[in-house]
Design an enzyme around this catalytic site. Structure first.
Site, PDB file in Angstrom:
ATOM      1  NE  ARG B  54       0.201   1.188   3.449  1.00  0.00           N
ATOM      2  CZ  ARG B  54       1.167   2.044   3.698  1.00  0.00           C
ATOM      3  NH1 ARG B  54       2.443   1.635   3.715  1.00  0.00           N
ATOM      4  NH2 ARG B  54       0.942   3.305   3.938  1.00  0.00           N
ATOM      5  N   GLY B  55       0.260   2.388  -0.137  1.00  0.00           N
ATOM      6  CA  GLY B  55       1.050   3.607  -0.308  1.00  0.00           C
ATOM      7  C   GLY B  55       1.101   3.914  -1.794  1.00  0.00           C
ATOM      8  CB  ALA B  56       0.332   7.005  -3.681  1.00  0.00           C
ATOM      9  NE  ARG B  91      -6.368   0.598  -1.517  1.00  0.00           N
ATOM     10  CZ  ARG B  91      -5.817   1.204  -0.448  1.00  0.00           C
ATOM     11  NH1 ARG B  91      -4.542   1.046  -0.198  1.00  0.00           N
ATOM     12  NH2 ARG B  91      -6.559   1.953   0.338  1.00  0.00           N
ATOM     13  CD  GLN B 204      -3.467   2.395   6.832  1.00  0.00           C
ATOM     14  OE1 GLN B 204      -4.038   2.916   7.787  1.00  0.00           O
ATOM     15  NE2 GLN B 204      -4.081   2.162   5.696  1.00  0.00           N
ATOM     16  CG  ASP B 245      -3.186   7.916  -1.251  1.00  0.00           C
ATOM     17  OD1 ASP B 245      -3.215   8.453  -0.142  1.00  0.00           O
ATOM     18  OD2 ASP B 245      -2.708   6.777  -1.445  1.00  0.00           O
ATOM     19  CG  ASN B 255      -2.774  11.436   2.689  1.00  0.00           C
ATOM     20  OD1 ASN B 255      -2.174  10.589   2.038  1.00  0.00           O
ATOM     21  ND2 ASN B 255      -2.472  11.695   3.947  1.00  0.00           N
ATOM     22  CE  LYS B 256      -5.144   5.403   4.374  1.00  0.00           C
ATOM     23  NZ  LYS B 256      -5.748   4.509   3.418  1.00  0.00           N
TER      24      LYS B 256
END
Lengths: 368, 368
Positions: B54-56, B91, B204, B245, B255-256
């Site tokens: 995960r993570g852009a 995603r 996270q 993201d 973002n998150k």
């Protein structure tokens, strides 16, 4: 309110033996419905500290019952004052606790005999419960028109109400503070839906608010504390309503950590933000919330471990690196400028000195 | 970056068999350090979906490796496009994924043979990783002076930096995006301390950010997502830095979920708020974040259950009433007005079209 169809309040005297206080032990909800006996001041203090009872009005009532249990244990005024101090130190942020304990002490001081002290303390605790119940009922009555008005504006479409933490009947004796208007609206046939903030780290939203809304059949959805801003941006929240653990005379509100963030998001998205609480949550000695309200710092274990249920058993699991440190401030202060209005047992007012004193005119002399 | 003293990146080709991609399986952190093999497009898609990666920037790289694995499985252009679509749909919010997959497809289209396609896809994936690593390194270089300046202003007292979610090296190939300047500052002897937002519901922050800061010896403290506002009010946060993201050409940042709430609190407390990301996170086709960025809705089980560790075993426990529904939007959009500046591999800019295009002048023709 009802639990599995049977009426309950959150705290009461054990019918078979009135020297024992009984509570719904909220540590086990929503997984188990447990009634616990509190037999001593230490029991009450520990129940408050461990959050077996929590919520500003309820810990006030528990404090009063604690003083009553103290009168059974001792007749010494010195010991009673020590017991009162222990109770008051169990949790620092909600002002209800120290108010209730001090009021209970005042009631028993004039009594000389053990029986007199016991009778006075017991009667005060029971009276306080009735008073708080009635205050919550009135908060419901005064809050109802707010929800009704939104419902009418939306042509009776569902009113989406976001709440943080648990300010329902589990936080009080009955009815709830922030949830009192929601229950009343639901009972009056107004379509409501509650966005339930999970409320980390103790998850009072997903564990307690969701549970009590389920018991009463109120439609609701659990969300992460992080998610409310997004919902507000997208027009999915019609109003926010929260409780208060301590409100200053200027209308600043200390409530569960995270409340402030929701107030900011409501402010920026033009969503009305209400704090609903009985007058026992007003600290008449404090004007400015941020420097003056003591903010409780709780054990960092509440962040690094979590309790959940597996195969019917409650388990505690580690959810972070064991070596990392964690910090756990349990409350924050929402400055009054981000609050639309306060809802109390006397009515609704603007969150400022003028608005509050207009509802509590008997305080004007003291404030002048 | 180092794990138990050994250098790692987050994704690589298996040295013994380059037809297999290996990853640090982030689902098991911080409890177990697991390296997983990905042998097919389906494996990659599932690893992205389940957030093993995960993570852009990292899911972009994973997407490119996914196309490479597809070229091993098939030579049919139709099948390759289907594989690309599967990868891109894993995603929806981070734009890096679809960019990387489309770029990989473009590289292999001219190649006719299986070997040619494989070689082109593999070389592109490896090049992309190098590119993203270099971008992250540069983000660190450009972000360092921001931290240095605060450190100097504070007469070298500790700089308290709040971050949300994980935008560290685990979210990229190496170095990190938001954490790259923090690591570099730490390595340069500047005293830094990171407030790590837990980042519900997938945690996270407490699981990944805390873990990687621990590995690198950076002082940090885990806090509830709810707590940042309080810390900012009390002057305990010097700056906020997060990843992105997807950033629009107007400087809005997806973002998150929860990032927006922290940006609002930073704004009201005059704390600088930075978003740090490589240009692969800029969506050049979108101006306005709130209506235009697709926000992923993930399984509600992520809110109602949680994984933790007990006696060395990873356990999943229920943490809410089973009958309550839950809603899980994974991202939110922070409008540019609440962002102090953007940090990219090209430098720092104001979060607006002028600022961004000034760094990426080759885009001006397209935009005009």
């Amino acid at each position: 309110m009802k639990v599995n169809g049977k009426n309950y309040e959150t705290i009461w005297l054990k019918p078979e033996d009135e020297r024992i206080v009984q509570i719904i032990d909220q540590q086990f909800l929503p997984f188990k419905f447990v009634i616990a006996d509190l037999c001593s001041v230490d029991d009450v203090s520990e129940a408050i500290r461990s959050m077996s009872v929590r919520g500003a009005p309820l810990i006030g009532a528990a404090g009063a019952f604690g003083v009553y249990l103290a009168t059974i244990q001792t007749t010494s005024d010195h010991e009673l004052i020590k017991a009162a101090d222990l109770l008051k130190s169990s949790r620092p942020t909600a002002v209800n606790l120290s108010y209730a304990v001090d009021r209970a002490l005042n009631e028993i001081v004039p009594e000389k005999s053990r029986e007199g002290k016991m009778r006075a303390a017991k009667s005060f605790a029971l009276k306080l419960c009735e008073e708080e119940k009635e205050y919550c009922r009135m908060i419901g009555e005064f809050g109802l028109p707010v929800i009704k008005e939104i419902s009418m504006r939306k042509k009776e479409a569902v009113v989406n109400i976001l709440t943080h933490c648990n300010a329902g009947w589990l936080a009080s004796i009955d009815y709830g503070t922030a949830l009192a208007p929601v229950y009343l609206a639901h009972d009056n046939g107004i379509k409501v839906h509650v966005w339930v903030d999970e409320t980390r780290p103790r998850n009072q939203g997903s564990r307690l608010t969701a549970w009590e809304l389920l018991q009463h059949g109120v439609p609701h959805t659990i969300i992460a504390d992080n998610c409310g801003g997004h919902l507000m941006q997208r027009g999915l929240v019609d109003m926010v309503i929260v409780g208060s653990d301590r409100t200053t005379t200027n209308g600043d509100v200390a409530n569960k950590t995270g409340t402030y963030l929701k107030a900011l998001a409501a402010f920026h998205n033009n969503i009305p933000f209400y704090a609903a609480f009985p007058s026992s949550s007003i600290d008449w000695n404090i004007n400015d919330g941020i420097p003056e309200i003591p903010i409780e710092q709780r054990d960092s274990g509440e962040l690094k471990y979590i309790e959940g249920c597996k195969n019917g058993k409650i388990e505690k699991v580690l959810i972070a690196p064991e070596q990392s440190q964690a910090l756990n401030y349990a409350f924050d202060v929402t400055p009054s400028q981000f609050i639309t209005a306060l809802i109390t047992e006397r009515g609704i007012c603007k969150p400022d000195k003028h608005g509050i004193l207009n509802l509590f005119r008997e305080r004007i002399k003291n404030e002048g």
